[in-house]
Each structure stands twice: as C-alpha cells, then as structure tokens.
Enzyme design. Structure first.
Site, PDB file in Angstrom:
ATOM      1  N   CYS A 125      63.944  12.334  72.972  1.00 18.20           N
ATOM      2  CA  CYS A 125      64.321  11.878  71.624  1.00 18.20           C
ATOM      3  C   CYS A 125      65.760  12.234  71.265  1.00 18.20           C
ATOM      4  CB  CYS A 125      63.363  12.457  70.583  1.00 18.20           C
ATOM      5  SG  CYS A 125      61.676  11.933  70.854  1.00 18.20           S
ATOM      6  N   HIS A 267      66.817  12.153  63.697  1.00 16.09           N
ATOM      7  CA  HIS A 267      65.767  11.571  64.537  1.00 16.09           C
ATOM      8  C   HIS A 267      64.512  11.420  63.680  1.00 16.09           C
ATOM      9  CE1 HIS A 267      62.849  10.881  67.576  1.00 16.09           C
ATOM     10  NE2 HIS A 267      62.353  12.097  67.534  1.00 16.09           N
ATOM     11  N   ASN A 297      57.927   7.102  65.352  1.00 14.87           N
ATOM     12  CA  ASN A 297      58.912   7.770  66.214  1.00 14.87           C
ATOM     13  C   ASN A 297      59.153   6.903  67.449  1.00 14.87           C
ATOM     14  OD1 ASN A 297      60.234   9.375  68.072  1.00 14.87           O
ATOM     15  ND2 ASN A 297      59.011  11.202  67.665  1.00 14.87           N
TER      16      ASN A 297
HETATM   17  O1  UT7 Z   1      60.180  13.226  68.841  1.00 16.38           O
HETATM   18  C1  UT7 Z   1      59.490  14.335  69.294  1.00 16.38           C
HETATM   19  C2  UT7 Z   1      59.415  15.300  68.282  1.00 16.38           C
HETATM   20  N1  UT7 Z   1      58.056  15.439  67.808  1.00 16.38           N
HETATM   21  C3  UT7 Z   1      57.862  15.930  66.623  1.00 16.38           C
HETATM   22  O2  UT7 Z   1      58.785  16.196  65.915  1.00 16.38           O
HETATM   23  C4  UT7 Z   1      56.446  16.234  66.180  1.00 16.38           C
HETATM   24  C5  UT7 Z   1      56.459  17.484  65.338  1.00 16.38           C
HETATM   25  N2  UT7 Z   1      55.157  17.810  64.830  1.00 16.38           N
HETATM   26  C6  UT7 Z   1      54.607  17.148  63.789  1.00 16.38           C
HETATM   27  O3  UT7 Z   1      55.193  16.228  63.271  1.00 16.38           O
HETATM   28  C7  UT7 Z   1      53.283  17.627  63.253  1.00 16.38           C
HETATM   29  O4  UT7 Z   1      52.958  18.878  63.843  1.00 16.38           O
HETATM   30  C8  UT7 Z   1      52.110  16.627  63.517  1.00 16.38           C
HETATM   31  C9  UT7 Z   1      52.301  15.397  62.658  1.00 16.38           C
HETATM   32  C10 UT7 Z   1      52.070  16.244  64.980  1.00 16.38           C
HETATM   33  C11 UT7 Z   1      50.779  17.279  63.136  1.00 16.38           C
HETATM   34  O5  UT7 Z   1      50.817  17.695  61.785  1.00 16.38           O
HETATM   35  P1  UT7 Z   1      50.256  19.138  61.401  1.00 16.38           P
HETATM   36  O6  UT7 Z   1      50.370  19.259  59.943  1.00 16.38           O
HETATM   37  O7  UT7 Z   1      50.996  20.132  62.239  1.00 16.38           O
HETATM   38  O8  UT7 Z   1      48.733  19.023  61.799  1.00 16.38           O
HETATM   39  P2  UT7 Z   1      47.893  19.909  62.818  1.00 16.38           P
HETATM   40  O9  UT7 Z   1      48.227  19.584  64.224  1.00 16.38           O
HETATM   41  O10 UT7 Z   1      47.932  21.359  62.400  1.00 16.38           O
HETATM   42  O11 UT7 Z   1      46.444  19.405  62.510  1.00 16.38           O
HETATM   43  C12 UT7 Z   1      45.825  19.662  61.233  1.00 16.38           C
HETATM   44  C13 UT7 Z   1      44.454  19.050  61.263  1.00 16.38           C
HETATM   45  C14 UT7 Z   1      43.632  19.461  62.500  1.00 16.38           C
HETATM   46  O12 UT7 Z   1      42.286  19.570  62.099  1.00 16.38           O
HETATM   47  P3  UT7 Z   1      41.626  21.015  61.868  1.00 16.38           P
HETATM   48  O13 UT7 Z   1      41.767  21.741  63.168  1.00 16.38           O
HETATM   49  O14 UT7 Z   1      42.425  21.656  60.775  1.00 16.38           O
HETATM   50  O15 UT7 Z   1      40.233  20.696  61.489  1.00 16.38           O
HETATM   51  C15 UT7 Z   1      43.780  18.275  63.420  1.00 16.38           C
HETATM   52  O16 UT7 Z   1      42.695  18.133  64.292  1.00 16.38           O
HETATM   53  O17 UT7 Z   1      44.553  17.630  61.309  1.00 16.38           O
HETATM   54  C16 UT7 Z   1      43.811  17.138  62.421  1.00 16.38           C
HETATM   55  N3  UT7 Z   1      44.472  15.969  62.947  1.00 16.38           N
HETATM   56  C17 UT7 Z   1      44.243  14.734  62.483  1.00 16.38           C
HETATM   57  N4  UT7 Z   1      43.415  14.278  61.538  1.00 16.38           N
HETATM   58  C18 UT7 Z   1      43.422  12.963  61.290  1.00 16.38           C
HETATM   59  C19 UT7 Z   1      45.432  15.905  63.905  1.00 16.38           C
HETATM   60  N5  UT7 Z   1      45.804  14.644  64.084  1.00 16.38           N
HETATM   61  C20 UT7 Z   1      45.090  13.897  63.209  1.00 16.38           C
HETATM   62  C21 UT7 Z   1      45.053  12.531  62.931  1.00 16.38           C
HETATM   63  N6  UT7 Z   1      44.212  12.103  61.968  1.00 16.38           N
HETATM   64  N7  UT7 Z   1      45.828  11.643  63.559  1.00 16.38           N
END
Ligand code: UT7
Length: 344
Positions: A125, A267, A297
């Site tokens: 990225c 980005h 993204n």
């Molecule tokens: O270009 C490359 C660079 N990449 C990035 O910059 C990505 C950086 N990271 C992020 O943007 C965020 O960490 C994410 C958007 C990927 C995830 O957001 P988050 O607030 O960190 O969520 P999380 O991974 O902590 O997940 C929270 C909850 C989990 O459930 P539990 O364990 O709390 O019950 C996940 O299983 O949300 C759940 N979850 C979802 N729920 C519905 C994860 N993905 C999804 C989904 N839909 N798509």
C-alpha cells in the site's frame, strides 16, 4: 497562500519536479456491503462504522489490471498534454502484477510510449509513494525529463472472500500521475520512506510452502500464493502511531505548519485512521480527502485515485499544498509534501 508559495518556490526546497497530470480507472462492477453480507457474516452498519467503506469495485470478466493501469496512465498523460513518445519512464507500483516478471512493459506498449523504460515496483500500500520517490530520483538527476507513476492493484484476486476480517476492506483500482522535471513550477517539496520488516508478519500475501518432487532426491517449491492474512488491530496501531510521526518530521524538516496544508491525502485504509491522523495535526475534516466509501482500500492505487478524483472535481486547485502519507505491508510507510500544478 500566495506569499507562502513564493517563500517555498524561492527557497532551497526547489526539487524542480512538477505534478502536471493525473488519471485513474476503476472496474465497472460495484460490490456493496449488503452484497458481502450475503456471503459472510457481516453487515453494512459494522463495515461503515468501523472502516467508512460503503462499497468497493472488483475486476470481473472482460477487464484486467493492465487495462485499468493503462487507462489511468493515459488519462494522466492527456491531462499533462504530452505526446506519449516523450515519456522517459513508467513505474507501475503493484503487488498484484499479471506477470511476475513485470506488467509495466505491457502498459508501456499499450500506451505507445516507445521511448520509455518501464518496470514494476512492489511496496504494497506504500507502493505509490515509493514509486513516486524512485521516479523523482531519475528526474532530479537530470537523466530523464518525464515520468508516469502508476499505482494499481487487484487485491480481489488474493482476498479470502470467506474471511470477513479482510474481505470487506479491499477493492481494485488504478491511479497515475505525470511528473516532469525542469518545469518552471516546482512541485515535490520533500519526502521520507521507511520500512520495518520485523513486523512484516502483520500483513502478508505470502507464498505457500508446498514442495513437490523434482527428480530423485530433489524437490522444488511450487509457485503459489496464500490469501491475504492480516492482524488488523496491529496494522491499525502501527498506522496511527507512525503516520503522524513521519508526517510531523517532514513538516518540521521543511518548516511547514500544518495549518498551511491545503489537503491531507492519506492511503485510504480506514476512515478512523484518516480521522486520527488529521486530529493529531488539528486538520479540519474538510481538508481530509476520503473516497473510502466508494472504493475501499485499493492498495497502491488509493493515493493517485483520490488525487485524481479531487483534481477533476476541482477541490484540488493548481498551487494547492498536499501532505501525503502511505502505509501498509512490509511493513512500509512514507510521506511526501507536494504542490499540485496540473491544469485543473
Ligand atoms: O492497507 C493496509 C493497511 N491495513 C489497514 O490499515 C487495516 C488496519 N486495521 C483496521 O482497519 C481495523 O483493525 C479493522 C477494520 C480491520 C478491524 O476493526 P477493529 O475495530 O480493529 O475490529 P476487530 O478486529 O477488533 O474486531 C471486532 C469485532 C470482533 O468480534 P468479537 O471478537 O469482538 O466478538 C470481530 O470478529 O468485530 C468482528 N468483526 C466483524 N464483524 C462484522 C471483524 N470483522 C467483521 C466484519 N463484520 N466484517
């Protein structure tokens, strides 16, 4: 603004490199959050509130990454009003080439840019920024005069569409800029690039470890890649920590105050990352460019895709100062400060 411009253009920061054109191209097929919710356990509310993404575009039948990259480059060249024969260099920043030996030469030939040399560059990225800086070295050295830098990716090929933690984030697209040296208006003020391979395991598109028998007593590794794997929280923390640091460092180096920035162009990974970085510099939301809602993204494409959109809808005007930062797998990150000097 004008006094500030004069200060910069009369100073030692004159790189002599101008941004004179931009272009972009995206696939036709739009996939909404609602549609993804029919495939994996997710929903529009979760995706929008956690990422700002509403939909993404995916390359389908009768489209290709090379075609998108060619169209983006052509749009940039047309905006710059260049004869394609005057292009000296084409760099394609991509992690998803159609040919591992490189896709840039195909774009060179599609464009008819027969005097240009062309190569691929991979920095995920951050790839567009790394390619921009690479092209600027050739331009600054005087060895070439005109370069096209393309960021294009087709991560839809490598996403696990059954993994809700990653599949909702990515889309396909291409963007490009036309850069010229010895222009009378200097655009690129400065830049910085960084890598930290020790944290590379947070975000991978790595090869599978499948070994097959070659001959008696020897194996060979099968050429095959695994789907994208990401520790989202780690990447998030990395981005909100390192992007403000690198941006702050170049602003300080070139003695530019954040209130003088016309546009923050990051980005496009997550709206929360854009907001967090903007708030660290007290940059108001009207100056933060975002098109995550429509494209998600698109990896190496996000920065030039966003630039092109904002130039063509006349938000970015000639002479505007843009603070730009890219970050992603590697881990890699970078920042650049530049003026837009295109015709729009
Ligand atoms: O270009 C490359 C660079 N990449 C990035 O910059 C990505 C950086 N990271 C992020 O943007 C965020 O960490 C994410 C958007 C990927 C995830 O957001 P988050 O607030 O960190 O969520 P999380 O991974 O902590 O997940 C929270 C909850 C989990 O459930 P539990 O364990 O709390 O019950 C996940 O299983 O949300 C759940 N979850 C979802 N729920 C519905 C994860 N993905 C999804 C989904 N839909 N798509």
């Amino acid at each position: 603004m004008r006094a500030f411009l004069d200060l910069i253009s009369n100073s030692q920061w004159d790189s002599g490199i101008s941004f004179v054109g931009c272009g972009s191209a995206t696939p036709q097929k739009v996939i909404s959050n609602h549609q993804l919710g029919q495939r994996v356990d997710t929903n529009d509310e979760w995706i929008q509130s956690r990422t700002g993404i509403g939909e993404r575009r995916v390359i389908g039948d009768h489209e290709s990454l090379i075609d998108l990259a060619t169209d983006a480059a052509l749009n940039a060249v047309e905006m710059a009003d260049w004869d394609v024969k005057t292009i000296d260099l084409i760099i394609l920043a991509t992690s998803t080439p159609e040919d591992l030996f490189g896709s840039a030469p195909k774009i060179q030939s599609n464009l008819g840019a027969s005097n240009a040399f062309a190569f691929d560059l991979t920095a995920a990225c951050s790839g567009f920024l790394f390619a921009l800086v690479t092209a600027s070295q050739y331009l600054a050295s005087g060895s070439i005069k005109r370069a096209v830098v393309i960021g294009a990716d087709q991560l839809s090929k490598w996403v696990d569409w059954d993994d809700r933690k990653t599949c909702v984030l990515f889309g396909d697209g291409a963007g490009a800029v036309a850069l010229e040296s010895s222009g009378d208006k200097s655009g690129l003020i400065g830049y910085d690039l960084k890598s930290d391979g020790s944290k590379g395991g947070c975000l991978n598109l790595s090869q599978s470890n499948i070994f097959l028998n070659l001959v008696q007593g020897a194996t060979h590794q099968k050429g095959e890649y695994l789907p994208i794997k990401m520790e989202g929280k780690e990447v998030y923390k990395f981005a909100v920590k390192e992007v403000p640091i690198i941006l702050g460092e170049i602003l300080e180096k070139y003695q530019i105050k954040s209130e003088n920035i016309d546009w923050l162009l990051l980005h496009q990974a997550n709206q929360r990352i854009l907001d967090a970085v903007a708030s660290r510099f007290s940059i108001p939301s009207e100056k933060v460019l975002s098109n995550l809602k429509h494209y998600g993204n698109t990896s190496a494409a996000t920065i030039p895709l966003m630039l092109d959109e904002a130039v063509r809808d006349h938000r970015i005007k000639s002479g505007d100062l843009i603070a730009c930062s890219g970050f992603g797998a590697g881990l890699s990150w970078g920042a650049a400060l530049f003026y837009w000097h295109g015709p729009y």
